[in-house]
Each structure stands twice: as structure tokens, then as C-alpha cells.
Design a protein around this motif. Structure first.
Motif, PDB file in Angstrom:
ATOM      1  N   LYS A 199       0.826  -1.154   0.022  1.00 45.80           N
ATOM      2  CA  LYS A 199      -0.029   0.007  -0.277  1.00 45.80           C
ATOM      3  C   LYS A 199       0.826   1.369  -0.030  1.00 45.80           C
ATOM      4  N   ARG A 200       1.943   1.149   0.677  1.00 49.03           N
ATOM      5  CA  ARG A 200       2.831   2.518   0.731  1.00 49.03           C
ATOM      6  C   ARG A 200       3.459   2.586  -0.500  1.00 49.03           C
ATOM      7  N   TRP A 201       4.236   1.864  -1.210  1.00 46.13           N
ATOM      8  CA  TRP A 201       4.563   1.898  -2.628  1.00 46.13           C
ATOM      9  C   TRP A 201       3.453   2.442  -3.514  1.00 46.13           C
ATOM     10  N   ASP A 202       2.195   1.607  -3.477  1.00 49.18           N
ATOM     11  CA  ASP A 202       1.238   2.078  -4.487  1.00 49.18           C
ATOM     12  C   ASP A 202       0.759   3.645  -4.067  1.00 49.18           C
ATOM     13  N   LEU A 203       0.742   4.014  -3.048  1.00 47.46           N
ATOM     14  CA  LEU A 203       0.321   5.558  -2.808  1.00 47.46           C
ATOM     15  C   LEU A 203       1.631   6.300  -3.326  1.00 47.46           C
ATOM     16  N   PHE A 204       2.947   5.906  -3.087  1.00 46.52           N
ATOM     17  CA  PHE A 204       4.043   6.793  -3.630  1.00 46.52           C
ATOM     18  C   PHE A 204       3.914   6.944  -5.269  1.00 46.52           C
ATOM     19  N   ASN A 205       3.600   5.579  -5.853  1.00 48.42           N
ATOM     20  CA  ASN A 205       3.688   5.563  -7.310  1.00 48.42           C
ATOM     21  C   ASN A 205       2.267   6.057  -7.863  1.00 48.42           C
ATOM     22  N   GLU A 206       1.347   6.255  -7.253  1.00 47.67           N
ATOM     23  CA  GLU A 206       0.070   6.948  -7.748  1.00 47.67           C
ATOM     24  C   GLU A 206       0.150   8.371  -7.486  1.00 47.67           C
ATOM     25  N   LEU A 207       0.709   9.040  -6.349  1.00 48.70           N
ATOM     26  CA  LEU A 207       1.180  10.324  -6.322  1.00 48.70           C
ATOM     27  C   LEU A 207       2.184  10.795  -7.264  1.00 48.70           C
ATOM     28  N   GLN A 208       3.138  10.046  -7.609  1.00 46.15           N
ATOM     29  CA  GLN A 208       3.888  10.407  -8.660  1.00 46.15           C
ATOM     30  C   GLN A 208       3.370  10.274 -10.029  1.00 46.15           C
TER      31      GLN A 208
END
Length: 259
Positions: free
Chosen positions: A100-109
Motif C-alpha cells: 500500500k505504501r509503494w502504491d501510494l508513492f507510485n500513484e502520487l508520482q
């Protein structure tokens, strides 16, 4: 398109407020505001209101571009706040997985890319990767430390028998005690060291040094918990090749606390 992004951000703002996540709500609201601002910027040649009049886009194109550039830095700060809040919340007992944390980073980017914002997130990614590596290594380092400290305790217990209950060779005892004490895992702020150093590689090196020292000095063969050094060696190799290629196996290791 920007209007849709703004609407999505506004919806997420209410969700975060409902969950009492004020920091995240503020950040998403700011991004939503900028999206609405950008979507309407090109519609008007002149704008008048609130006691002032300003020309947009034609006569003030450079000023608008400068403003958008400054807004990027603000958005960068908010994005960092959102991502690191998610990452560090796990330190305090949060239940979010690293997926979930990496998904959040990738989504915002990705969202910033859709908005045409060319923002350098390499520094933020490095900090997220450091926390990621720390979570992978932390239980493994603790296991190695337990094995080493247990062996050192046994050595000191055996030494007391050899030196006798009433130690007469104080100098010899102190020398032996200092020798044993000096070998072990460095315990100072593993989380901070993960930002600049390969903590997995350092732990493997220390474990091997102690194992060899124990065998040469006392003919004792120390056996660490099965699989611990092997996994640390693999993580060390991953850490040498930043930016890290995130895989399901690495995420599984970062979430694993069973070692």
C-alpha cells in the motif's frame, strides 16, 4: 482533465477528514486547489474581483508560469508529507502493508505526471527505500544480535569458572571481558544508518567476523538462526543497486516480523 483531478482530490480530502487524518487532508486539498486553478487558468483573458484586476495568460503568461513553478515546490512538500506519513506510521503500530505504501508513492508520482509536473522525487524515493530496507533488515539484525549476545554470555559464564569465583588475575579478566565486549552488532540508530549505509552487508560482515573469532579463539562453532544470514546477503545485494526494483518477495520480507 484537471477539473476531474481536482474533484478526485476534493473527495479524498473529505475521506481523510472523516478519518481524522488532517495532514493528508491538507495536502490533498492543496493539490485539488492547484488542479482547479490550472484547469481554469486558460479560460480567461482578464479576471476582476475582490478589489483587483489582473490579466491572465496573455500579458501575465510569464508570471503565471513562475507561479506554477513555485506551486510545484509546495506540492512536492505536501507529497513528501503524505508519503512519509504513511511510511513512518508503520513505525508506530500501523497496519498498512508495504504494498500500500509503494502504491501510494507510485500513484502520487503518476498524478503529478498527468498534470504535466516534472518533479524530481528521487530524494523522496531514497528515503522511502531506506525505511523499506530498515523494515527488511530490522528483525534479521535483531536475530543475529541475539545469537551473538547469547554466545558472549556463555563465554563470560565459562570464563568465570576458569578465573574462579574469587578472581585473582584481575588484569587477565578485564582483558578477556573487554575482548568479548568489543565484538558484536553496532546498535546505534539502525534506522538512520539505513539512509546512508548498507546495514544488511554490515550485519553479515559482523556475524562472519564474530563466528570466525569464536572458532579461532575458543574452537566454538556458532550457528545462527537458519536462513537469516542468507536473506541478509540477498538484501545487501539489493541495497547495492539503488534505486531498488520493488518485487513481491521484497515486500513480503519487509512485512515479515516472524524471524
Amino acid at each position: 482533465m484537471f477539473g476531474c483531478v481536482g474533484a478526485v482530490c476534493l473527495a479524498f480530502t473529505f475521506v481523510f477528514l472523516w478519518n481524522e487524518e488532517v495532514t493528508a487532508a491538507s495536502a490533498v486539498f492543496a493539490m485539488g486547489f492547484f488542479a482547479f486553478f490550472y484547469s481554469n487558468l486558460a479560460r480567461f483573458k482578464r479576471f476582476k474581483g475582490l478589489g483587483f484586476e489582473a490579466e491572465l495568460w496573455e500579458d501575465k503568461q510569464k508570471e503565471a508560469a513562475d507561479l506554477i513553478e513555485r506551486l510545484k515546490s509546495v506540492v512536492t512538500v505536501y507529497t513528501r508529507e503524505i508519503v512519509m506519513n504513511s511510511v513512518l506510521r508503520g513505525r508506530l503500530g500501523g497496519s498498512d502493508s508495504w504494498q500500500k505504501r509503494w502504491d501510494l508513492f507510485n500513484e502520487l508520482q503518476g498524478r503529478h505526471g498527468e498534470l504535466g509536473q516534472q518533479i524530481d522525487f528521487s530524494g523522496l524515493r531514497h528515503d522511502v527505500e531506506s525505511a523499506f530496507l530498515f523494515d527488511m533488515c530490522s528483525p534479521l539484525v535483531a536475530s543475529v544480535r541475539r545469537s551473538i549476545e547469547s554466545s558472549k554470555t556463555e563465554l563470560l559464564r565459562d570464563a568465570r569458572k576458569r578465573f574462579g569465583s574469587s578472581i585473582t588475575d584481575i588484569e587477565g579478566w578485564n582483558r578477556f571481558h573487554e575482548e568479548v565486549r568489543s565484538v558484536g552488532i553496532v546498535e546505534d540508530n539502525l534506522f538512520e544508518r539505513a539512509k546512508t549505509r548498507n546495514i544488511a552487508q554490515e550485519t553479515v560482515a559482523t556475524a562472519q567476523t564474530f563466528k570466525e573469532w569464536l572458532r579461532e579463539r575458543f574452537s566454538v562453532d556458532l550457528v545462527f538462526t537458519p536462513g537469516v544470514l542468507e536473506r541478509l546477503s540477498k538484501i545487501a545485494e539489493v541495497a547495492r543497486q539503488r534505486p531498488i526494483a520493488i518485487t513481491p518477495k521484497l515486500i513480503e520480507w519487509a512485512d515479515d516480523r516472524s524471524v
